[in-house]
Structures are given as C-alpha cells and as structure tokens.
Design an enzyme around this catalytic site. Structure first.
Site: not given
Length: 287
Positions: A45-47
């Site tokens: 969902s996030e990097t």
C-alpha cells in the site's frame, strides 16, 4: 545503484499483522518516475523513501531526513504507517543515536521519537466537517449498503470521507462490510474523495477497551482496503475526541490484519499517534 530496502509491519508487535510498508534508504534523490516504478515493484500500500539531506550525514547519526510516500499508483501527501515503518528502520536497524528525528515531507515537518517500546509520531490533526447525506448518498450506499449511518463528515485537507455507523451497529457490522472498489470509484460524483473511513463507537466493557473501531478504503489510490492507516486517524482523532470528550484514545483498525493505535491530542492542535513496528525483511534493490 544498490538501495537498502526493508519490509516493516506497522501498528503491531507481531509479524504478518498490522500494515506492511516498504522502506528504501537513499543517499540522494531519484527521478520521480523511478520512485513510482519502485513502489509498483514493491506492490504494497505504501513504499517510503528516506533521503539524506546532508551528504555528510549517515542514517545512524543524522537527525533530519527527507521522506516521500508512494502507493503503487501515485504519490500521497501523508502516510502514517510508512512513517512509523521508516522510523523503525532508523531506530531499530540503523541504531540512530538521536532521541527524536524530523522528516521533511509534503505535509511539513513530522517529528518521531521513541517512548518506551512504542514509536510516537507528531502528526497534523484534521477535524472533519459535517456533510449533507443527500449529496453523498451514492458513495455511502456503495460503502455501507443499508446499514444505519449516524454521522457523515469530510476532511478537505486529506480528501477523506468519514462515515460513522449508528451505535446500534457493533464491530461485527463493520468487519462484515465488503464494498466493491469499482462501485466506490463510480459513486464519487464530486471527484474530491481519495479515501473512505468507516467507523463505529467502541465497547468500553469489552477488553481491550477500544474507544472506536474503523476500516479504510482507498481505491482512488490503488488500495481497495488499507489494513491500518495513520493518516485516517489524524481525521478520526479529531472526530472522536469531540464526540467522546477525550484527549487520549485507544483505537483499533479491524481489517483482516488489524492494528492498534494510541492517540493523544496536543495543546498545539496536533495529534501524537503511537504504535509498534516489526522489521520482517531486509535486502538490496539493484537498479
């Protein structure tokens, strides 16, 4: 180029729970398209990308870094779990010597610090504003179906819509929701929504005594459901503090993975969001 990369489960003290984020340590900035390609490759969902701001600093002694967050489809202005994950990499893996760190981000300066076995993040507080249900009936129906809704609020700063289910609904009603991502995208006629928070009041007689529960859906950012969302709690904290008359709250985001957050409203109009994090993988990204 070789980039150290980590996978961190945030807002949990157990592996494979909470919200996983990838964290990359960069000596210098990259081209924007490369950030996005890496985030697509990591497919979480996030990097998060931590960048040294001073060439003489290192990740152990430096106290100020740049920080950016990318979903698989776009950059976002604020992300709680990937900020927590980034702090965990610096504090736990790099053994950073500072009591507090500052990240320079699209949402301004964010300070993180260790408190006991938790990491505390100093975040902006986004109090949502009540909305006319008749103007948002399509997206409400696409999200919660026929469940009774008590409040409907919107945070313009985060572009998040908050739907509070009636107190007649319990946690099981929240966990049973199965909104379709395509239906959500079609239902937003205003084009101003990037995520939907669904929340219900907690049950104080049940242990642990959570003040409220929530789930978060963001297909607009390529995330059908985010497991545990710090930025959503910058909105939830403002809403539930007013409704419950409390400045300190314990919250649980009840996705399949689940995660716990401690919230403390500050006198300067911000909110401390605290949680645990577990580093489960580290390696090297070769470009």
């Amino acid at each position: 180029m070789e980039i150290p990369v980590f996978t961190v489960d945030a807002f949990t003290n157990q592996s494979f729970k909470g919200n996983p984020a990838a964290v990359c340590l960069l000596p210098n900035t990259l081209r924007d398209e490369l950030y996005q390609k890496i985030a697509m490759e990591m497919n979480l969902s996030e990097t998060a990308f931590i960048v040294k701001l001073n060439s003489l600093d290192d990740f152990t002694s430096g106290s100020r870094f740049g920080l950016r967050w990318f979903t698989p489809t776009n950059e976002v202005p604020l992300c709680g779990h990937a900020t927590l994950a980034s702090a965990a990499v610096l504090f736990y893996n790099k053994k950073n010597l500072n009591a507090a760190l500052v990240f320079e981000t699209l949402s301004g300066e964010l300070c993180v610090r260790i408190h006991g076995d938790s990491i505390v993040m100093d975040f902006p507080l986004h109090k949502p504003v009540a909305q006319d249900p008749s103007e948002l009936k399509d997206i409400v129906k696409a999200t919660v179906g026929g469940l009774s809704v008590q409040d409907l609020c919107y945070s313009a700063a985060t572009k998040k819509l908050l739907i509070r289910l009636s107190d007649s609904c319990n946690r099981s009603a929240l966990t049973s929701l199965q909104p379709n991502a395509t239906d959500l995208l079609r239902s937003d006629s205003r084009g101003s929504i990037k995520g939907v928070i669904v929340t219900v009041k907690g049950a104080p007689t049940v242990q642990p005594s959570y003040d409220f529960f929530s789930r978060y859906f963001a297909p607009w950012n390529g995330i059908p459901e985010d497991p545990v969302t710090g930025s959503a709690h910058s909105v939830l904290a403002g809403y539930w503090s007013e409704k419950l008359g409390k400045e300190r709250m314990l919250a649980f985001q009840c996705s399949d993975r689940g995660g716990e957050l401690e919230l403390a409203l500050r006198s300067d109009g911000r909110v401390d969001i605290s949680g645990h994090a577990v580093i489960i993988m580290q390696g090297t990204l070769t470009l």
